[in-house]
Design a protein around this motif. Structure first.
Motif, PDB file in Angstrom:
ATOM      1  N   THR A 100     -69.420  -7.370  52.986  1.00 43.14           N
ATOM      2  CA  THR A 100     -69.273  -6.354  53.144  1.00 43.14           C
ATOM      3  C   THR A 100     -69.907  -5.178  52.636  1.00 43.14           C
ATOM      4  O   THR A 100     -70.290  -5.236  51.037  1.00 43.14           O
ATOM      5  CB  THR A 100     -67.577  -5.426  53.426  1.00 43.14           C
ATOM      6  OG1 THR A 100     -67.105  -5.588  52.264  1.00 43.14           O
ATOM      7  CG2 THR A 100     -66.855  -6.419  54.633  1.00 43.14           C
ATOM      8  N   TYR A 101     -70.255  -3.761  53.068  1.00 44.58           N
ATOM      9  CA  TYR A 101     -71.065  -2.160  52.294  1.00 44.58           C
ATOM     10  C   TYR A 101     -70.174  -1.853  52.135  1.00 44.58           C
ATOM     11  O   TYR A 101     -69.738  -1.233  52.944  1.00 44.58           O
ATOM     12  CB  TYR A 101     -71.982  -2.461  52.693  1.00 44.58           C
ATOM     13  CG  TYR A 101     -73.240  -3.688  53.106  1.00 44.58           C
ATOM     14  CD1 TYR A 101     -74.283  -3.891  52.222  1.00 44.58           C
ATOM     15  CD2 TYR A 101     -72.557  -4.256  54.346  1.00 44.58           C
ATOM     16  CE1 TYR A 101     -74.482  -4.867  52.598  1.00 44.58           C
ATOM     17  CE2 TYR A 101     -73.799  -5.691  54.568  1.00 44.58           C
ATOM     18  CZ  TYR A 101     -74.710  -5.573  53.450  1.00 44.58           C
ATOM     19  OH  TYR A 101     -75.689  -7.557  53.886  1.00 44.58           O
ATOM     20  N   ASN A 102     -70.481  -1.137  50.805  1.00 44.93           N
ATOM     21  CA  ASN A 102     -69.665  -0.146  50.185  1.00 44.93           C
ATOM     22  C   ASN A 102     -70.608   1.647  50.770  1.00 44.93           C
ATOM     23  O   ASN A 102     -70.015   2.666  50.981  1.00 44.93           O
ATOM     24  CB  ASN A 102     -68.902   0.306  48.549  1.00 44.93           C
ATOM     25  CG  ASN A 102     -68.591  -1.152  47.653  1.00 44.93           C
ATOM     26  OD1 ASN A 102     -67.560  -0.942  49.178  1.00 44.93           O
ATOM     27  ND2 ASN A 102     -68.455  -1.574  47.177  1.00 44.93           N
ATOM     28  N   ASP A 103     -71.487   1.535  50.954  1.00 45.93           N
ATOM     29  CA  ASP A 103     -71.943   2.759  50.710  1.00 45.93           C
ATOM     30  C   ASP A 103     -72.599   2.318  52.269  1.00 45.93           C
ATOM     31  O   ASP A 103     -73.549   0.570  52.984  1.00 45.93           O
ATOM     32  CB  ASP A 103     -74.072   1.722  49.726  1.00 45.93           C
ATOM     33  CG  ASP A 103     -74.228   3.470  50.347  1.00 45.93           C
ATOM     34  OD1 ASP A 103     -74.052   4.670  51.105  1.00 45.93           O
ATOM     35  OD2 ASP A 103     -75.282   3.484  50.094  1.00 45.93           O
ATOM     36  N   PRO A 104     -72.205   2.920  53.636  1.00 45.73           N
ATOM     37  CA  PRO A 104     -72.166   3.345  55.119  1.00 45.73           C
ATOM     38  C   PRO A 104     -73.764   3.137  55.253  1.00 45.73           C
ATOM     39  O   PRO A 104     -74.339   2.679  56.403  1.00 45.73           O
ATOM     40  CB  PRO A 104     -72.056   4.771  55.052  1.00 45.73           C
ATOM     41  CG  PRO A 104     -71.441   5.243  54.174  1.00 45.73           C
ATOM     42  CD  PRO A 104     -71.658   4.448  52.783  1.00 45.73           C
ATOM     43  N   GLU A 105     -74.979   4.428  54.701  1.00 44.85           N
ATOM     44  CA  GLU A 105     -76.321   3.765  54.511  1.00 44.85           C
ATOM     45  C   GLU A 105     -77.019   1.963  54.600  1.00 44.85           C
ATOM     46  O   GLU A 105     -77.981   2.177  56.049  1.00 44.85           O
ATOM     47  CB  GLU A 105     -76.561   4.791  53.493  1.00 44.85           C
ATOM     48  CG  GLU A 105     -78.506   4.918  54.164  1.00 44.85           C
ATOM     49  CD  GLU A 105     -78.608   6.012  55.381  1.00 44.85           C
ATOM     50  OE1 GLU A 105     -79.464   5.773  56.143  1.00 44.85           O
ATOM     51  OE2 GLU A 105     -77.709   6.807  55.578  1.00 44.85           O
ATOM     52  N   ILE A 106     -76.673   1.549  53.706  1.00 47.71           N
ATOM     53  CA  ILE A 106     -76.406   0.616  53.464  1.00 47.71           C
ATOM     54  C   ILE A 106     -76.095  -0.175  54.472  1.00 47.71           C
ATOM     55  O   ILE A 106     -76.489  -1.533  55.490  1.00 47.71           O
ATOM     56  CB  ILE A 106     -76.237  -0.441  52.612  1.00 47.71           C
ATOM     57  CG1 ILE A 106     -77.423   0.264  50.690  1.00 47.71           C
ATOM     58  CG2 ILE A 106     -76.823  -1.292  51.887  1.00 47.71           C
ATOM     59  CD1 ILE A 106     -76.579   0.577  49.431  1.00 47.71           C
ATOM     60  N   ALA A 107     -75.111  -0.215  55.362  1.00 47.04           N
ATOM     61  CA  ALA A 107     -74.819  -0.962  56.466  1.00 47.04           C
ATOM     62  C   ALA A 107     -75.127  -0.424  57.169  1.00 47.04           C
ATOM     63  O   ALA A 107     -75.416  -1.870  58.287  1.00 47.04           O
ATOM     64  CB  ALA A 107     -72.906  -0.031  56.249  1.00 47.04           C
ATOM     65  N   PHE A 108     -75.341   0.333  57.768  1.00 52.04           N
ATOM     66  CA  PHE A 108     -76.751   0.493  58.988  1.00 52.04           C
ATOM     67  C   PHE A 108     -77.250   0.439  58.688  1.00 52.04           C
ATOM     68  O   PHE A 108     -77.988  -0.359  60.383  1.00 52.04           O
ATOM     69  CB  PHE A 108     -76.045   2.061  58.930  1.00 52.04           C
ATOM     70  CG  PHE A 108     -77.028   2.746  59.918  1.00 52.04           C
ATOM     71  CD1 PHE A 108     -76.763   2.666  61.435  1.00 52.04           C
ATOM     72  CD2 PHE A 108     -78.781   3.053  59.905  1.00 52.04           C
ATOM     73  CE1 PHE A 108     -77.144   3.153  62.440  1.00 52.04           C
ATOM     74  CE2 PHE A 108     -79.196   3.524  61.227  1.00 52.04           C
ATOM     75  CZ  PHE A 108     -78.710   3.350  62.329  1.00 52.04           C
ATOM     76  N   GLN A 109     -78.116  -0.015  57.759  1.00 52.80           N
ATOM     77  CA  GLN A 109     -80.017  -0.601  57.753  1.00 52.80           C
ATOM     78  C   GLN A 109     -79.580  -2.307  58.027  1.00 52.80           C
ATOM     79  O   GLN A 109     -79.892  -2.687  58.633  1.00 52.80           O
ATOM     80  CB  GLN A 109     -80.549  -0.504  56.306  1.00 52.80           C
ATOM     81  CG  GLN A 109     -80.949   0.786  55.643  1.00 52.80           C
ATOM     82  CD  GLN A 109     -81.181   1.535  54.923  1.00 52.80           C
ATOM     83  OE1 GLN A 109     -81.210   0.917  54.163  1.00 52.80           O
ATOM     84  NE2 GLN A 109     -81.659   2.841  54.549  1.00 52.80           N
ATOM     85  N   GLU A 110     -78.248  -2.593  57.790  1.00 50.36           N
ATOM     86  CA  GLU A 110     -78.249  -4.557  57.877  1.00 50.36           C
ATOM     87  C   GLU A 110     -78.045  -4.548  59.287  1.00 50.36           C
ATOM     88  O   GLU A 110     -77.894  -5.163  59.368  1.00 50.36           O
ATOM     89  CB  GLU A 110     -76.485  -4.518  55.969  1.00 50.36           C
ATOM     90  CG  GLU A 110     -77.371  -4.877  55.380  1.00 50.36           C
ATOM     91  CD  GLU A 110     -78.882  -5.033  54.575  1.00 50.36           C
ATOM     92  OE1 GLU A 110     -78.769  -6.320  55.425  1.00 50.36           O
ATOM     93  OE2 GLU A 110     -79.644  -5.251  54.068  1.00 50.36           O
ATOM     94  N   THR A 111     -76.773  -3.233  59.162  1.00 41.22           N
ATOM     95  CA  THR A 111     -76.636  -3.713  60.985  1.00 41.22           C
ATOM     96  C   THR A 111     -77.850  -4.038  61.888  1.00 41.22           C
ATOM     97  O   THR A 111     -77.745  -4.900  63.067  1.00 41.22           O
ATOM     98  CB  THR A 111     -75.679  -2.312  61.545  1.00 41.22           C
ATOM     99  OG1 THR A 111     -74.168  -2.770  60.141  1.00 41.22           O
ATOM    100  CG2 THR A 111     -75.629  -3.157  62.632  1.00 41.22           C
ATOM    101  N   GLN A 112     -78.526  -2.580  61.343  1.00 41.46           N
ATOM    102  CA  GLN A 112     -79.674  -2.934  62.816  1.00 41.46           C
ATOM    103  C   GLN A 112     -80.666  -3.682  62.510  1.00 41.46           C
ATOM    104  O   GLN A 112     -81.159  -4.782  62.892  1.00 41.46           O
ATOM    105  CB  GLN A 112     -80.577  -1.987  61.923  1.00 41.46           C
ATOM    106  CG  GLN A 112     -80.204   0.058  62.837  1.00 41.46           C
ATOM    107  CD  GLN A 112     -81.345   1.091  62.410  1.00 41.46           C
ATOM    108  OE1 GLN A 112     -81.426   1.368  61.011  1.00 41.46           O
ATOM    109  NE2 GLN A 112     -81.729   2.043  62.895  1.00 41.46           N
ATOM    110  N   LYS A 113     -80.984  -4.813  60.893  1.00 43.47           N
ATOM    111  CA  LYS A 113     -81.116  -5.826  60.736  1.00 43.47           C
ATOM    112  C   LYS A 113     -80.770  -6.786  61.587  1.00 43.47           C
ATOM    113  O   LYS A 113     -81.639  -8.024  62.121  1.00 43.47           O
ATOM    114  CB  LYS A 113     -81.453  -5.950  58.742  1.00 43.47           C
ATOM    115  CG  LYS A 113     -82.310  -4.982  58.514  1.00 43.47           C
ATOM    116  CD  LYS A 113     -82.600  -5.766  57.404  1.00 43.47           C
ATOM    117  CE  LYS A 113     -83.366  -4.389  56.101  1.00 43.47           C
ATOM    118  NZ  LYS A 113     -82.828  -5.235  54.586  1.00 43.47           N
TER     119      LYS A 113
END
Length: 146
Positions: A100-113
């Motif tokens: 899981t990711y604590n930072d929503p921006e990193i989570a969004f980028q990883e979801t796009q990947k």
């Protein structure tokens, strides 16, 4: 008159699928005559056809090659293994990237990947399915020609 009554009973049994082979032969023999009861003449073409159709046969010999089916079955199994192996080898499962990711921006980028990865794999799968369709068409052409 007694024969006509017997034939009527046999016709009823015939349409109820309860006649024996001997009774059906009796019906065919009766309807092969020219002197029929007027109300039974409508059944004559059916029984005359059955009598003539029973004599029909296919005269050509059919040659079956028993080893050929086994060979084609193994080709299809090998093709499926090759497709599955190529998809798996091009994109192996990576268990280290789960989390899981604590930072929503990193989570969004990883979801796009992840979605881009999924899209690319779906496109590869669609290409592989078209190859399977070509294989199936070629196989059908070969089987029809032999």
């Amino acid at each position: 008159m007694e024969l006509v009554k017997r034939i009527e009973v046999l016709i009823e049994k015939y349409f109820a699928a309860e006649t024996s082979m001997a009774e059906e032969q009796e019906l065919r023999d009766y309807f092969s005559q020219t002197d029929l009861a007027p109300h039974l003449q409508e059944y004559q073409p059916m029984f005359v056809y059955f009598s003539s159709a029973q004599q029909e046969s296919y005269g050509k010999t059919v040659s079956l090659k028993p080893g050929k089916k086994r060979y084609l079955a193994w080709i299809s199994v090998a093709a499926m293994v090759a497709v599955v192996a190529s998809v798996w080898m091009s994109n192996p499962f990576q268990p280290n990237n789960l989390g899981t990711y604590n930072d929503p921006e990193i989570a969004f980028q990883e979801t796009q990947k992840a979605l881009e990865y999924l899209s690319a794999n779906l496109n590869i799968g669609i290409e592989e399915m078209s190859r399977l369709k070509e294989f199936e068409q070629t196989k059908n052409k070969i089987l029809k020609n032999n």
